[in-house]
Design an enzyme around this catalytic site. Structure first.
Site, PDB file in Angstrom:
ATOM      1  N   TYR A 123       0.817  -1.213   0.000  1.00  0.00           N
ATOM      2  CA  TYR A 123       0.000   0.000   0.000  1.00  0.00           C
ATOM      3  C   TYR A 123       0.855   1.268   0.000  1.00  0.00           C
ATOM      4  CZ  TYR A 123      -3.014   3.736   1.666  1.00  0.00           C
ATOM      5  OH  TYR A 123      -3.661   4.934   1.793  1.00  0.00           O
TER       6      TYR A 123
ATOM      7  N   ASP B  68      -8.255  -3.078  -1.481  1.00  0.00           N
ATOM      8  CA  ASP B  68      -9.436  -2.299  -1.854  1.00  0.00           C
ATOM      9  C   ASP B  68      -9.051  -0.994  -2.550  1.00  0.00           C
ATOM     10  OD1 ASP B  68      -9.528  -0.109   0.627  1.00  0.00           O
ATOM     11  OD2 ASP B  68      -8.710  -2.047   1.181  1.00  0.00           O
TER      12      ASP B  68
ATOM     13  N   LYS C 119     -11.599  -8.636   5.007  1.00  0.00           N
ATOM     14  CA  LYS C 119     -12.092  -7.280   5.244  1.00  0.00           C
ATOM     15  C   LYS C 119     -12.740  -6.740   3.969  1.00  0.00           C
ATOM     16  CE  LYS C 119     -11.032  -2.632   6.704  1.00  0.00           C
ATOM     17  NZ  LYS C 119     -10.041  -1.568   6.766  1.00  0.00           N
TER      18      LYS C 119
END
Length: 510
Positions: free
Chosen positions: A257, A292, A364
């Site tokens: 990330y 995500d 998640k």
């Protein structure tokens, strides 16, 4: 789902991770070495707010000595007569001259001097873990999917009030969203903070304040309320250690990330994520990965396979850091254009695929954000569809969508309505997924098979060219980064042959 293809994906991801692990094992970073000093007990900051650990580490990095490991110099300081770890660290930070370890005690002597402090550091993590487990045993958490919400006032004391309000309204997990750009700070602020743009700073004292508030809510509501924060950026490992000793339940912690979305150097990130996860593994916390985010910069239909690919790679990295599958909250999101025909079926296909591939993982599930507008009424419906997929496919952790997304930070009433709507969908559709069989040649099954095939193909490409090159050409999230570019590269240091880090050795052997 072709389980042979899933197995092959894991084999390839393991090869990709092994290549990076060989690099990790030869390097350390300023963030890692600061974490080790903190874990041994070094604390405090000077009058300008510069943390003691930063001052000590920066001195030894500039002297070209960091590759030997700060534990060596800490142990030598103790052997030279320091009254304790704090005194030893202060000598490293402020003594007139740096210790160049030219003669005198070597790594083995330093290890012996640090042995009781290494045990104390591990015991501190273990006590926090035991306290968490005891509280969860006495007061059970809510039913999955856990309802996860964020607070973000900038003032930690206001955050504590809002966190309790969220728990009273039905939240199972509360995250204090981190102040904008804290991930780019190469230090952790000291003490509680009352100002922050877009969120609140992640500090050890702030973790304590929220933990105390959520413990109060747990006792009052007789439902265990979980706490999470953000272990990413240039202080990833330090924040992981803080979370471990302050009894957090979860940490947002991803292998890529920071590289993709904060332009943090990939060498720095790969080393830091490994050490941070060693602390997380010991503490029994759950990580939340950030796949995500890929779909906020890339098309959610065309690039869905990049999410699955990254999940396999994140899993492989996490296994090498000692995490169990039950600690891996792999992330994905409901980000397909809602106006696309059969978008709902495509979202179900992705969610069901991820759930089955990672069947032991606390997945998640992230809400729609990319296609949110100021139309709060449609946004509420959009979020309800997200909730429906989440309960139907048995996701584990669901960050609730807010109908005011893209308008302002959520107000208390926004959060309350999101929790109420989610509670309704969860209750009304609790066993819907148990009643569904997907057609073998239907839209959902064909879409899932397509995504798996494309993920396998991409993994093969990444293995051949290496993840370093794959990131460089923008294979993930349509974002390109170079191996030596980005923030924090100067803080990566090659280990010497006699590198000394008994605490990390102990974490790796546990």
């Amino acid at each position: 789902m072709d389980v042979r293809k899933v197995a092959r994906c894991r084999e390839i991801a393991a090869e990709i991770a092994d290549d990076v692990q060989r690099y990790i094992d030869r390097h350390t970073t300023v963030g890692v070495e600061r974490t080790i000093l903190r874990a041994y007990g070094a604390d405090g900051a000077d009058d300008a707010g510069v943390p003691l650990v930063n001052t000590a580490i920066d001195r030894y990095r500039h002297a070209g000595l960091l590759g030997r490991g700060m534990a060596l110099f800490l142990g030598r300081s103790l052997l030279a007569g320091a009254a304790g770890v704090q005194d030893a660290a202060e000598r490293l930070a402020y003594a007139p001259e740096v210790d160049r370890a030219e003669g005198g005690p070597g790594p083995e002597a330093a290890r012996e001097a640090l042995a009781p402090h290494t045990k104390a550091a591990l015991d501190r993590i273990d006590r926090a873990c035991a306290e968490r487990l005891a509280l969860r045993e006495r007061i059970a958490p809510g039913e999955m999917p856990y309802k996860y919400v964020i607070v973000a006032t900038g003032n930690i004391y206001d955050d504590a009030i809002q966190a309790k309000a969220a728990a009273y309204a039905g939240a199972d997990i509360v995250a204090v969203i981190r102040a904008t750009a804290q991930s780019l700070l190469d230090y952790v602020p000291q003490g509680p903070t009352t100002e922050g743009y877009g969120g609140t700073f992640a500090t050890q004292e702030n973790f304590k304040i929220i933990r105390r508030a959520l413990d109060e809510a747990t006792e009052e509501r007789k439902r265990y309320i979980q706490q999470t924060n953000y272990s990413s950026g240039l202080c990833m490992a330090e924040i992981a250690w803080m979370g471990a000793v302050e009894r957090l339940d979860m940490l947002l912690n991803d292998a890529m990330y920071g590289i993709l979305f904060r332009d943090i150097n990939m060498c720095r990130t790969f080393v830091d994520q490994y050490v941070s996860r060693r602390f997380i593994a010991r503490a029994g916390m759950v990580i939340n990965t950030g796949e995500d985010n890929y779909l906020t910069t890339a098309d959610a239909v065309e690039k869905a396979h990049t999410v699955l690919t990254s999940q396999f790679i994140n899993e492989a990295f996490a296994l090498r850091a000692g995490l169990r599958e039950e600690q891996m909250g792999l992330g994905h999101a409901y980000e397909i254009d809602p106006w696309l025909e059969d978008s709902f079926l495509l979202e179900i296909a992705q969610a069901q695929l991820v759930r089955q591939v990672f069947d032991r993982h606390p997945i998640k599930w992230m809400p729609p954000t990319k296609h949110k507008t100021g139309d709060i009424f449609f946004a509420h419906v959009h979020d309800a569809m997200f909730d429906l997929v989440g309960i139907t496919t048995k996701q584990s952790i669901e960050l609730l969508g807010m109908f005011s997304e893209a308008v302002h930070n959520p107000l208390l009433m926004d959060r309350y309505l999101a929790l109420k709507a989610t509670r309704y969908v969860y209750s009304a559709c609790r066993h819907l997924g148990d009643e569904i069989d997907f057609k073998k040649d239907g839209i959902v099954a064909r879409r899932a098979a397509q995504v798996l095939d494309e993920a396998l193909e991409l993994l093969e490409v990444v293995r051949k060219e290496s993840i370093w090159e794959a990131i460089g050409r923008g294979a993930f999230a349509d974002v390109k980064r170079t191996r030596t570019g980005g923030k924090g590269y100067a803080g990566v240091v090659e280990r010497t042959k006699d590198y000394c880090n008994p605490l990390l050795d102990a974490l790796e052997s546990s």
